[in-house]
Design an enzyme around this catalytic site. Structure first.
Site, PDB file in Angstrom:
ATOM      1  N   GLU A   1      12.452   3.057  14.014  1.00 22.85           N
ATOM      2  CA  GLU A   1      11.507   4.098  13.596  1.00 22.85           C
ATOM      3  C   GLU A   1      10.307   4.082  14.534  1.00 22.85           C
ATOM      4  O   GLU A   1      10.318   3.368  15.536  1.00 22.85           O
ATOM      5  CB  GLU A   1      11.094   3.882  12.135  1.00 22.85           C
ATOM      6  CG  GLU A   1      10.406   2.548  11.901  1.00 22.85           C
ATOM      7  CD  GLU A   1       9.963   2.344  10.456  1.00 22.85           C
ATOM      8  OE1 GLU A   1       9.832   3.315   9.690  1.00 22.85           O
ATOM      9  OE2 GLU A   1       9.718   1.179  10.095  1.00 22.85           O
TER      10      GLU A   1
ATOM     11  N   TYR B   1       0.819  -1.214   0.000  1.00 22.74           N
ATOM     12  CA  TYR B   1       0.000   0.000   0.000  1.00 22.74           C
ATOM     13  C   TYR B   1       0.848   1.256   0.000  1.00 22.74           C
ATOM     14  O   TYR B   1       2.064   1.199   0.210  1.00 22.74           O
ATOM     15  CB  TYR B   1      -0.956  -0.004   1.196  1.00 22.74           C
ATOM     16  CG  TYR B   1      -0.324   0.342   2.528  1.00 22.74           C
ATOM     17  CD1 TYR B   1       0.551  -0.543   3.158  1.00 22.74           C
ATOM     18  CD2 TYR B   1      -0.590   1.554   3.166  1.00 22.74           C
ATOM     19  CE1 TYR B   1       1.126  -0.225   4.385  1.00 22.74           C
ATOM     20  CE2 TYR B   1      -0.019   1.876   4.393  1.00 22.74           C
ATOM     21  CZ  TYR B   1       0.838   0.984   5.000  1.00 22.74           C
ATOM     22  OH  TYR B   1       1.413   1.292   6.203  1.00 22.74           O
TER      23      TYR B   1
ATOM     24  N   LYS C   1       6.416  -1.700   2.099  1.00 17.84           N
ATOM     25  CA  LYS C   1       5.220  -1.100   2.697  1.00 17.84           C
ATOM     26  C   LYS C   1       4.058  -2.068   2.479  1.00 17.84           C
ATOM     27  O   LYS C   1       3.265  -1.927   1.555  1.00 17.84           O
ATOM     28  CB  LYS C   1       4.936   0.286   2.091  1.00 17.84           C
ATOM     29  CG  LYS C   1       4.021   1.147   2.974  1.00 17.84           C
ATOM     30  CD  LYS C   1       4.109   2.605   2.596  1.00 17.84           C
ATOM     31  CE  LYS C   1       3.080   3.478   3.316  1.00 17.84           C
ATOM     32  NZ  LYS C   1       3.189   3.508   4.774  1.00 17.84           N
TER      33      LYS C   1
ATOM     34  N   LEU D   1      11.055   1.794   7.115  1.00 11.08           N
ATOM     35  CA  LEU D   1      10.450   2.237   5.868  1.00 11.08           C
ATOM     36  C   LEU D   1      11.175   3.500   5.398  1.00 11.08           C
ATOM     37  O   LEU D   1      11.438   4.402   6.199  1.00 11.08           O
ATOM     38  CB  LEU D   1       8.966   2.554   6.080  1.00 11.08           C
ATOM     39  CG  LEU D   1       8.239   2.941   4.791  1.00 11.08           C
ATOM     40  CD1 LEU D   1       8.012   1.702   3.923  1.00 11.08           C
ATOM     41  CD2 LEU D   1       6.913   3.611   5.083  1.00 11.08           C
TER      42      LEU D   1
HETATM   43  N1  PDD Z   1       2.769   5.439   7.452  1.00 12.00           N
HETATM   44  N2  PDD Z   1       7.480   4.300   8.978  1.00 12.00           N
HETATM   45  C1  PDD Z   1       6.334   3.603   9.078  1.00 12.00           C
HETATM   46  C2  PDD Z   1       6.350   2.300   9.785  1.00 12.00           C
HETATM   47  C3  PDD Z   1       5.151   4.121   8.502  1.00 12.00           C
HETATM   48  O1  PDD Z   1       4.018   3.425   8.595  1.00 12.00           O
HETATM   49  C4  PDD Z   1       5.193   5.392   7.852  1.00 12.00           C
HETATM   50  C5  PDD Z   1       3.996   5.995   7.206  1.00 12.00           C
HETATM   51  C6  PDD Z   1       6.417   6.062   7.781  1.00 12.00           C
HETATM   52  C7  PDD Z   1       6.555   7.392   7.084  1.00 12.00           C
HETATM   53  O2  PDD Z   1       6.487   7.246   5.681  1.00 12.00           O
HETATM   54  P1  PDD Z   1       5.998   8.447   4.748  1.00 12.00           P
HETATM   55  O3  PDD Z   1       6.763   9.645   5.149  1.00 12.00           O
HETATM   56  O4  PDD Z   1       6.335   7.992   3.386  1.00 12.00           O
HETATM   57  O5  PDD Z   1       4.529   8.608   4.994  1.00 12.00           O
HETATM   58  C8  PDD Z   1       7.538   5.491   8.353  1.00 12.00           C
HETATM   59  C9  PDD Z   1       1.619   5.847   6.702  1.00 12.00           C
HETATM   60  C10 PDD Z   1       1.346   7.288   6.702  1.00 12.00           C
HETATM   61  C11 PDD Z   1       0.454   5.041   7.201  1.00 12.00           C
HETATM   62  O6  PDD Z   1       0.609   3.846   7.332  1.00 12.00           O
HETATM   63  O7  PDD Z   1      -0.600   5.601   7.444  1.00 12.00           O
END
Ligand code: PDD
Length: 285
Positions: A180, A33, A147, A204
């Site tokens: 993270e 996703y 992801k 991620l």
């Molecule tokens: N999540 N790390 C994890 C585990 C995450 O689920 C997310 C983002 C990020 C940040 O990634 P980005 O900057 O590309 O949004 C880091 C999304 C927003 C979610 O699952 O809703």
């Protein structure tokens, strides 16, 4: 106005969107996703989200070529139908529906999903005042660079954090090194240097992370990626978490103790300001 969904070729109101109970996304979390954000009708960092989506799909041996080819157009259309200017766009590609079996069936048609929801300034208070976070053992699998919707560990970690009255779970691997957040990347400021864990299979590659590092460099803020311990976190001058949906949120308490002054710090503020400016600029991509 109905929130818009797209499923396998059809746009409809979200409540009417359905998939099979035999979908492998439901049964195995066998799916990938993306979460993107639109500001004033423009999808922010679309190219980077599509690149990561392509990579995630490849790493789980899911052929996304057809979907990827039409995805930019579908996202535009979904956003247009929703009429929202500021929105969260969710894209999911599952292996598809088939009789349950661990082995990947041949000739299976992937399930393609998009949803659009309005995004108001939902995190304004957290962004302004900062939040608390707790340090927890990173119990997730070894491929957090993918992801995927296999998010049970993240859900349980977030639950544990919320039970402790914290906004985010900040995760440490078996060697005690920061990875993270449960749904964010983590940054710390120590002696004026912006620091964050380097990319690996355990985190991620956040699009927000990447953009913030670029903005920091352009703004003359020294940046260093590398190993950070729990002690580094606790003793940092500033800590913040970042993602597409929350942008930048200062962490002002960690494990019940104040970070730095206990107030959002100047570098955190500056980076959030620069990020918002970039995201809201026409063609901010
Ligand atoms: N999540 N790390 C994890 C585990 C995450 O689920 C997310 C983002 C990020 C940040 O990634 P980005 O900057 O590309 O949004 C880091 C999304 C927003 C979610 O699952 O809703």
């Amino acid at each position: 106005l109905p929130d818009i969904a797209y499923v396998n070729g059809r746009f409809c109101p979200i409540e009417q969107a359905v998939v099979s109970i035999e979908d492998r996304g439901l049964q195995f979390g066998d799916s990938v996703y993306e979460v993107m954000r639109a500001y004033a009708g423009q999808i922010f960092a679309l190219g980077q989200h599509l690149d990561r989506f392509t990579r995630s799909s490849r790493l789980i041996h899911l052929n996304a070529d057809d979907f990827l080819a039409e995805l930019p157009g579908l996202l535009e259309e979904a956003l247009r139908q929703s009429t929202y200017g500021d929105a969260i766009l969710y894209v999911q590609l599952t292996r598809g529906a088939a009789q349950r079996s661990h082995s990947i069936p041949a000739d299976i048609l992937p399930t393609r999903i998009i949803t659009v929801r309005p995004m108001e300034d939902s995190y304004a208070a957290e962004q302004a005042e900062g939040v608390s976070a707790v340090g927890l053992q990173d119990i997730r699998w070894a491929h957090c660079d993918i992801k995927s919707t296999n998010l049970l560990a993240g859900v349980l970690l977030k639950y544990e954090a919320r039970q402790a009255g914290a906004f985010e779970a900040i995760l440490f691997n078996e060697r005690g090194e920061l990875t993270e957040g449960a749904s964010s990347n983590v940054f710390v400021v120590i002696d004026g240097v912006l620091r964050t864990p380097e990319l690996s299979e355990r985190i991620l590659a956040g699009v927000t992370r990447l953009r913030l590092l670029e903005l920091a460099r352009q703004d003359g803020i020294p940046v260093r990626s590398g190993v950070l311990s729990r002690e580094d976190m606790a003793g940092a001058d500033e800590v913040f978490v970042a993602s597409t949906s929350i942008e930048v949120i200062p962490v002002v308490r960690f494990d019940g103790k104040p970070i730095g002054s206990g107030q959002p710090g100047p570098i955190t503020r500056r980076l959030h300001e620069l990020y918002r400016e970039m995201a809201r600029r026409p063609a901010g991509d």
